[in-house]
Design a protein around this motif. Structure first.
Motif, PDB file in Angstrom:
ATOM      1  N   LEU A 178      -5.463 -40.960  30.718  1.00  0.00           N
ATOM      2  CA  LEU A 178      -5.059 -42.216  30.083  1.00  0.00           C
ATOM      3  C   LEU A 178      -6.252 -43.152  29.923  1.00  0.00           C
ATOM      4  O   LEU A 178      -6.416 -43.806  28.882  1.00  0.00           O
ATOM      5  CB  LEU A 178      -3.968 -42.892  30.921  1.00  0.00           C
ATOM      6  CG  LEU A 178      -2.657 -42.114  31.065  1.00  0.00           C
ATOM      7  CD1 LEU A 178      -1.759 -42.793  32.087  1.00  0.00           C
ATOM      8  CD2 LEU A 178      -1.955 -41.991  29.712  1.00  0.00           C
ATOM      9  N   VAL A 179      -7.082 -43.214  30.956  1.00  0.00           N
ATOM     10  CA  VAL A 179      -8.281 -44.055  30.897  1.00  0.00           C
ATOM     11  C   VAL A 179      -9.217 -43.545  29.807  1.00  0.00           C
ATOM     12  O   VAL A 179      -9.768 -44.324  29.029  1.00  0.00           O
ATOM     13  CB  VAL A 179      -8.996 -44.084  32.258  1.00  0.00           C
ATOM     14  CG1 VAL A 179     -10.353 -44.759  32.149  1.00  0.00           C
ATOM     15  CG2 VAL A 179      -8.135 -44.808  33.290  1.00  0.00           C
ATOM     16  N   GLY A 180      -9.402 -42.228  29.731  1.00  0.00           N
ATOM     17  CA  GLY A 180     -10.300 -41.658  28.725  1.00  0.00           C
ATOM     18  C   GLY A 180      -9.863 -41.976  27.305  1.00  0.00           C
ATOM     19  O   GLY A 180     -10.696 -42.323  26.459  1.00  0.00           O
ATOM     20  N   ALA A 181      -8.584 -41.869  27.039  1.00  0.00           N
ATOM     21  CA  ALA A 181      -8.086 -42.143  25.692  1.00  0.00           C
ATOM     22  C   ALA A 181      -8.282 -43.613  25.324  1.00  0.00           C
ATOM     23  O   ALA A 181      -8.704 -43.940  24.205  1.00  0.00           O
ATOM     24  CB  ALA A 181      -6.607 -41.755  25.595  1.00  0.00           C
ATOM     25  N   ARG A 182      -7.985 -44.498  26.273  1.00  0.00           N
ATOM     26  CA  ARG A 182      -8.147 -45.936  25.992  1.00  0.00           C
ATOM     27  C   ARG A 182      -9.616 -46.292  25.846  1.00  0.00           C
ATOM     28  O   ARG A 182      -9.991 -47.128  24.997  1.00  0.00           O
ATOM     29  CB  ARG A 182      -7.499 -46.746  27.117  1.00  0.00           C
ATOM     30  CG  ARG A 182      -7.621 -48.262  26.958  1.00  0.00           C
ATOM     31  CD  ARG A 182      -7.026 -48.743  25.661  1.00  0.00           C
ATOM     32  NE  ARG A 182      -7.105 -50.195  25.531  1.00  0.00           N
ATOM     33  CZ  ARG A 182      -7.213 -50.830  24.372  1.00  0.00           C
ATOM     34  NH1 ARG A 182      -7.252 -50.143  23.212  1.00  0.00           N
ATOM     35  NH2 ARG A 182      -7.281 -52.150  24.337  1.00  0.00           N
ATOM     36  N   ARG A 183     -10.485 -45.654  26.646  1.00  0.00           N
ATOM     37  CA  ARG A 183     -11.919 -45.909  26.548  1.00  0.00           C
ATOM     38  C   ARG A 183     -12.433 -45.556  25.155  1.00  0.00           C
ATOM     39  O   ARG A 183     -13.205 -46.310  24.550  1.00  0.00           O
ATOM     40  CB  ARG A 183     -12.663 -45.100  27.612  1.00  0.00           C
ATOM     41  CG  ARG A 183     -14.159 -45.383  27.647  1.00  0.00           C
ATOM     42  CD  ARG A 183     -14.833 -44.699  28.821  1.00  0.00           C
ATOM     43  NE  ARG A 183     -14.847 -43.261  28.669  1.00  0.00           N
ATOM     44  CZ  ARG A 183     -14.243 -42.401  29.487  1.00  0.00           C
ATOM     45  NH1 ARG A 183     -13.553 -42.845  30.521  1.00  0.00           N
ATOM     46  NH2 ARG A 183     -14.315 -41.103  29.286  1.00  0.00           N
ATOM     47  N   GLU A 184     -12.014 -44.433  24.622  1.00  0.00           N
ATOM     48  CA  GLU A 184     -12.462 -44.031  23.286  1.00  0.00           C
ATOM     49  C   GLU A 184     -11.983 -45.015  22.225  1.00  0.00           C
ATOM     50  O   GLU A 184     -12.686 -45.279  21.250  1.00  0.00           O
ATOM     51  CB  GLU A 184     -11.977 -42.616  22.971  1.00  0.00           C
ATOM     52  CG  GLU A 184     -12.634 -41.541  23.824  1.00  0.00           C
ATOM     53  CD  GLU A 184     -14.147 -41.527  23.701  1.00  0.00           C
ATOM     54  OE1 GLU A 184     -14.662 -41.741  22.589  1.00  0.00           O
ATOM     55  OE2 GLU A 184     -14.823 -41.306  24.729  1.00  0.00           O
ATOM     56  N   GLU A 185     -10.810 -45.565  22.398  1.00  0.00           N
ATOM     57  CA  GLU A 185     -10.317 -46.574  21.451  1.00  0.00           C
ATOM     58  C   GLU A 185     -11.225 -47.800  21.444  1.00  0.00           C
ATOM     59  O   GLU A 185     -11.579 -48.328  20.378  1.00  0.00           O
ATOM     60  CB  GLU A 185      -8.888 -46.997  21.823  1.00  0.00           C
ATOM     61  CG  GLU A 185      -7.834 -45.940  21.573  1.00  0.00           C
ATOM     62  CD  GLU A 185      -6.453 -46.414  22.024  1.00  0.00           C
ATOM     63  OE1 GLU A 185      -6.351 -47.578  22.486  1.00  0.00           O
ATOM     64  OE2 GLU A 185      -5.495 -45.630  21.921  1.00  0.00           O
TER      65      GLU A 185
END
Length: 411
Positions: free
Chosen positions: A90-97
């Protein structure tokens, strides 16, 4: 855009460094802040945590009770891995955003507490580690943040060790002084390395240093390993092997403070396919360097200049200049680079002879101000040495039964 990894143990002062970088103009993406965001009430993240650990991790108002979760999740490896398996994606996906929203030429600093533990270091062109001794970190956590001492020790010891962090650190920021000391160190780093690095990446410029023979640096090998990790991540299975070559790969041997790395490929089609991935990993292309010098008087049949063709890239990092040679597996230049390195490692007389040749060449180019011209002139000045050394290296390889089996696999 250049993406920098920032990490450090719990309580080491990483947040102070991150704020200083943000004040200087970096876009800081804070993994801890994102981790809080993705487990707010009503999120799929919080629902998944409750399903795994029970509603005892919730506060009375329905928010996540972090101390309660920490006491459970850090108690054993299975629980810690379960927590990471829920939160990290979840953190990785939000970081990429968030990164996608940054300007194209931004310096993005990704503040990642578990950068080492997750194996993410090779995917950053530069990693900064903020360091503080464990006892000092525990005192800060207990007296400044109110963390229970046993809990603090448990969390710290579940994270990477200092040695593991040092292995990935391109920059080691010692935070044993004051907060102002750390901020000043960050400012110096920004001006002397991060900004020039970003400009080089933007303009496709390979970092250079003046030609000078330096005393052997015992950390050259570890520095090369970090570059090899990044190159492996960029190349994938197009690289047959990746090796630290040249003088800096020989222990206790004086050399120019520039690393040489060889990527062995199956064909130049693979080498050319790596042009964009390597450039994207902060290794711009060097179009002027497309061939090694053949040795026609040394070995009949190897005078064809096409056999000595190569591709070259170089590091854009002014703090760690490096040349990256892409050569085809089994071709003379690829084999010679490995033979030459291994003979120098094995033969003190060969090292002494080569050092004398390097020192003569460095003296000949003294006074050439342009770094690129100086490097080219230095290589040319060593030409006569290699013409004579080439057959001796081949003889050594044959007499010792040498095989090119000491490389670092890229797969």
């Amino acid at each position: 855009m250049i993406r920098i990894g920032l990490t450090g143990g719990m309580g080491a002062g990483k947040s102070t460094a991150a704020r200083a970088l943000a004040d200087l103009g970096a876009v800081v993406v804070d993994a801890d802040a994102i981790a809080r965001e993705v487990v707010e009430p009503g999120t799929p993240g919080l629902t998944a945590l409750v399903e795994r650990f029970g509603d005892r991790i919730l506060a009375e108002d329905g928010t996540l009770n972090r101390p309660a979760l920490g006491a459970i999740a850090f108690a054993d490896d299975e629980s810690r891995l379960a927590l990471n398996g829920i939160v990290h994606p979840l953190v990785g996906a939000r970081r990429e955003e968030l990164i996608a929203e940054a300007d194209a030429d931004a310096i993005v600093v990704e503040d990642i507490p578990l950068l080492v533990e997750t194996g993410a270091a090779p995917f950053f062109p530069l990693v900064i580690v903020v360091h503080l001794d464990e006892d000092q970190r525990i005192r800060r956590l207990v007296f400044s943040r109110g963390v229970d001492e046993a809990d603090a020790r448990s969390r710290i010891r579940s994270q990477a060790t200092d040695d593991q962090r040092r292995a990935v650190a391109d920059v080691w920021l010692d935070n044993s002084g004051t907060a102002d000391d750390l901020v000043e160190a960050v400012r110096t780093l920004w001006d002397s390395r991060l900004m020039p690095f970003a400009r080089n990446v933007r303009d496709g410029v390979v970092a250079r240093r003046p030609v000078a023979i330096a005393a052997a640096d015992p950390t050259w090998g570890a520095q090369a390993e970090r570059l090899i990790g990044r190159l492996r991540a960029a190349c994938g299975d197009r690289a047959v092997r990746i090796d630290h070559i040249g003088s800096t790969s020989v222990p206790d041997f004086p050399a120019k403070d520039v690393l040489d790395i060889q990527i062995t490929v199956r064909s130049f089609a693979d080498a050319d396919a790596l042009r964009e991935p390597l450039t994207g990993a902060a290794f711009p292309v060097l179009d002027r360097a497309v061939s090694d010098d053949p040795h026609p008087s040394s070995v009949p049949g190897e005078a064809d200049s096409a056999l000595w063709e190569k591709r070259m890239h170089g590091s854009a990092d002014p703090g760690r200049p490096a040349f990256v040679h892409l050569r085809v597996d089994g071709w003379p230049g690829q084999r010679f680079a490995l033979m030459f390195r291994d003979r120098l490692r094995a033969d003190p007389a060969a090292r002494a002879e080569y050092l004398a040749a390097k020192e003569r060449a460095a003296h000949e180019v003294d006074g050439i101000d342009d770094p690129a011209e100086a490097v080219a002139a230095y290589a040319a000045a060593k030409g006569p040495y290699f013409e004579g050394a080439y057959p001796r290296v081949l003889e050594w390889a044959e007499s010792t039964g040498w095989q090119p089996d000491r490389g670092v696999s890229a797969r």
